[in-house]
Design a protein around this motif. Sequence first.
Motif, PDB file in Angstrom:
ATOM      1  N   SER A  41       9.961 -10.292  38.458  1.00 43.51           N
ATOM      2  CA  SER A  41       9.172  -9.380  38.675  1.00 43.51           C
ATOM      3  C   SER A  41       9.554  -8.177  38.844  1.00 43.51           C
ATOM      4  CB  SER A  41       8.360 -10.120  40.367  1.00 43.51           C
ATOM      5  OG  SER A  41       9.267  -9.774  41.788  1.00 43.51           O
ATOM      6  N   ILE A  95       4.547  -8.041  48.865  1.00 42.86           N
ATOM      7  CA  ILE A  95       3.770  -6.981  49.263  1.00 42.86           C
ATOM      8  C   ILE A  95       2.738  -6.239  49.095  1.00 42.86           C
ATOM      9  CG2 ILE A  95       3.726  -5.002  51.411  1.00 42.86           C
ATOM     10  CD1 ILE A  95       5.770  -8.022  52.472  1.00 42.86           C
ATOM     11  N   ARG A  96       1.006  -6.333  49.029  1.00 36.46           N
ATOM     12  CA  ARG A  96      -0.116  -5.981  48.707  1.00 36.46           C
ATOM     13  C   ARG A  96      -0.687  -4.936  48.811  1.00 36.46           C
ATOM     14  NH1 ARG A  96      -0.024 -11.058  47.042  1.00 36.46           N
ATOM     15  NH2 ARG A  96      -1.605 -11.506  47.538  1.00 36.46           N
ATOM     16  N   GLU A  97       0.377  -4.717  50.241  1.00 37.91           N
ATOM     17  CA  GLU A  97      -0.884  -3.809  51.192  1.00 37.91           C
ATOM     18  C   GLU A  97      -0.847  -2.390  50.081  1.00 37.91           C
ATOM     19  OE1 GLU A  97      -1.644  -3.184  53.229  1.00 37.91           O
ATOM     20  OE2 GLU A  97      -1.426  -1.320  54.068  1.00 37.91           O
ATOM     21  N   THR A  98      -1.856  -2.187  50.242  1.00 42.19           N
ATOM     22  CA  THR A  98      -2.590  -0.741  49.960  1.00 42.19           C
ATOM     23  C   THR A  98      -4.134  -0.785  50.343  1.00 42.19           C
ATOM     24  OG1 THR A  98      -3.225   0.240  47.725  1.00 42.19           O
ATOM     25  CG2 THR A  98      -4.089  -1.914  48.130  1.00 42.19           C
ATOM     26  N   ARG A 102      -4.409   6.475  49.436  1.00 45.82           N
ATOM     27  CA  ARG A 102      -3.311   6.427  50.409  1.00 45.82           C
ATOM     28  C   ARG A 102      -2.807   7.664  49.407  1.00 45.82           C
ATOM     29  NH1 ARG A 102       0.548   0.891  49.774  1.00 45.82           N
ATOM     30  NH2 ARG A 102       2.041   1.663  51.257  1.00 45.82           N
ATOM     31  N   GLY A 134       1.443  -1.421  39.135  1.00 44.03           N
ATOM     32  CA  GLY A 134       1.817  -2.325  40.350  1.00 44.03           C
ATOM     33  C   GLY A 134       0.331  -1.860  41.211  1.00 44.03           C
ATOM     34  N   ALA A 136      -2.294  -3.265  42.463  1.00 42.63           N
ATOM     35  CA  ALA A 136      -2.587  -4.108  43.591  1.00 42.63           C
ATOM     36  C   ALA A 136      -4.196  -4.391  43.215  1.00 42.63           C
ATOM     37  CB  ALA A 136      -1.960  -4.014  45.164  1.00 42.63           C
ATOM     38  N   GLU A 140      -5.661   1.596  44.400  1.00 45.99           N
ATOM     39  CA  GLU A 140      -4.983   3.653  43.894  1.00 45.99           C
ATOM     40  C   GLU A 140      -5.720   4.131  42.660  1.00 45.99           C
ATOM     41  OE1 GLU A 140      -0.360   3.794  43.969  1.00 45.99           O
ATOM     42  OE2 GLU A 140      -0.828   3.494  42.044  1.00 45.99           O
ATOM     43  N   ASP A 165      -1.041  -4.891  37.580  1.00 45.12           N
ATOM     44  CA  ASP A 165      -0.760  -5.661  38.314  1.00 45.12           C
ATOM     45  C   ASP A 165       0.302  -6.712  37.546  1.00 45.12           C
ATOM     46  OD1 ASP A 165      -0.108  -5.028  42.033  1.00 45.12           O
ATOM     47  OD2 ASP A 165      -0.123  -6.734  41.646  1.00 45.12           O
ATOM     48  N   LEU A 166       1.364  -7.261  38.677  1.00 44.62           N
ATOM     49  CA  LEU A 166       1.422  -8.582  38.124  1.00 44.62           C
ATOM     50  C   LEU A 166       0.870  -9.860  38.671  1.00 44.62           C
ATOM     51  CD1 LEU A 166       4.751  -9.899  37.822  1.00 44.62           C
ATOM     52  CD2 LEU A 166       4.936  -9.484  40.295  1.00 44.62           C
ATOM     53  N   ARG A 219      -0.108  -7.390  34.401  1.00 45.44           N
ATOM     54  CA  ARG A 219       1.013  -7.371  33.430  1.00 45.44           C
ATOM     55  C   ARG A 219       2.571  -7.086  33.988  1.00 45.44           C
ATOM     56  NH1 ARG A 219       2.097  -6.841  28.128  1.00 45.44           N
ATOM     57  NH2 ARG A 219       3.240  -5.199  27.653  1.00 45.44           N
ATOM     58  N   ASN A 220       3.471  -7.564  34.011  1.00 46.28           N
ATOM     59  CA  ASN A 220       4.949  -7.329  34.684  1.00 46.28           C
ATOM     60  C   ASN A 220       4.981  -5.848  34.026  1.00 46.28           C
ATOM     61  OD1 ASN A 220       7.566  -6.384  35.851  1.00 46.28           O
ATOM     62  ND2 ASN A 220       8.020  -9.065  34.843  1.00 46.28           N
ATOM     63  N   LEU A 221       4.791  -4.389  34.787  1.00 46.44           N
ATOM     64  CA  LEU A 221       5.557  -3.946  34.251  1.00 46.44           C
ATOM     65  C   LEU A 221       6.773  -3.787  33.854  1.00 46.44           C
ATOM     66  CD1 LEU A 221       8.102  -1.889  36.456  1.00 46.44           C
ATOM     67  CD2 LEU A 221       5.538  -1.726  38.092  1.00 46.44           C
ATOM     68  N   ARG A 238       3.391   3.485  42.771  1.00 45.78           N
ATOM     69  CA  ARG A 238       3.641   4.108  44.052  1.00 45.78           C
ATOM     70  C   ARG A 238       4.124   2.564  44.821  1.00 45.78           C
ATOM     71  NH1 ARG A 238      -0.137   8.587  46.200  1.00 45.78           N
ATOM     72  NH2 ARG A 238      -2.060   7.173  46.175  1.00 45.78           N
ATOM     73  N   ASN A 239       4.912   2.167  45.689  1.00 47.39           N
ATOM     74  CA  ASN A 239       5.329   1.996  46.469  1.00 47.39           C
ATOM     75  C   ASN A 239       5.280   0.527  45.621  1.00 47.39           C
ATOM     76  OD1 ASN A 239       4.428   2.972  48.903  1.00 47.39           O
ATOM     77  ND2 ASN A 239       3.116   3.276  48.144  1.00 47.39           N
TER      78      ASN A 239
END
Length: 294
Positions: A41, A95-98, A102, A134, A136, A140, A165-166, A219-221, A238-239
Amino acid sequence: MSGDRIDALRAALARSREGATGPRLDAETFLGLRDLIADASGIDFDENSRYIVERRLLPRLRALRLDDFASYYRSLLFGEDAEAELERLLEAVTIRETYFCRERAQLEALRDNVIPEVALKNAESRRVRIWSAGCASGEEPYSIAMYVASRPEVAGWDVQIVGTDLVASAVEAARAGMYRDGALRAVTDEQRARYFTCDAPNAWRLDETVRRSVSVERRNLLDGPPQGSEPFDVILCRNVLLYFGEAARRRAVEVFHDSMLAGGWLLLGHAESLLSMRTPFRPVHLGRDLVYRR
Ligand SMILES: C[S@@+](CC[C@H](N)C(=O)[O-])C[C@H]1O[C@@H](n2cnc3c(N)ncnc32)[C@H](O)[C@@H]1O
């Protein structure tokens, strides 16, 4: 590891500290798990985060009926189900806080400054390409869609917004387009009325037009841009980078640079900056933010 990052991780687990029981994650096994996580990751846990990793992975040990972390680590290396378990591990430690809208000021600057400039540049092709790396559970890229759609310059254009996102479950949630109250905590009353329908208490359905204007994929960026994508005008990440180690941050910046048109924009989160590293991007002010241009 940045102080911000440690604080974010600690806060996320603070409640589980009291009365914690179960097997302990020893230093050696922690290093093995840490390397697996970083390789899969880019996320970097240092020794201060050992307890956090332990608490987050304990439910996996219980689900697999394993007595210790060494057995869990072996199952990730040699188990029949190793690949699927690695996914569950990433799901447990990310951590997938979103939430929608935002860092609103940056989204407004995207709408009011970036999009009009991109529209001038792309007047002939009438295309805009935006990547939320990313993303989440989708808040976003869907917020980007709400802000970009309100720009008259690009009305009727071919605007593509893609979120990646992963974590597979995050991507599924994004595709489902159903959200709890907390995800809407920063939307205005007008946005709530326009883009959401309340299906049941604490269950908000996102407007179908917004949902269809965004594609989401797993996808893994660090593996590169979304499959088959055209070069982007704007990339938001972001984040995400604040959880990465140095090498992964460098790789991410390289991916973004290679995936972007000349003059493209890279927007990071408020707590993130590229100022401490050598990068081909040029820092510029966008409203109150520092952002980056190719
Ligand atoms: C804290 S959330 C940020 C979400 C959103 N960008 C925002 O600012 O609200 C970080 C997200 O990055 C994802 N992530 C972490 N490493 C990743 C990687 N290598 N490739 C793609 N996504 C990744 C996580 O799964 C998580 O959903």
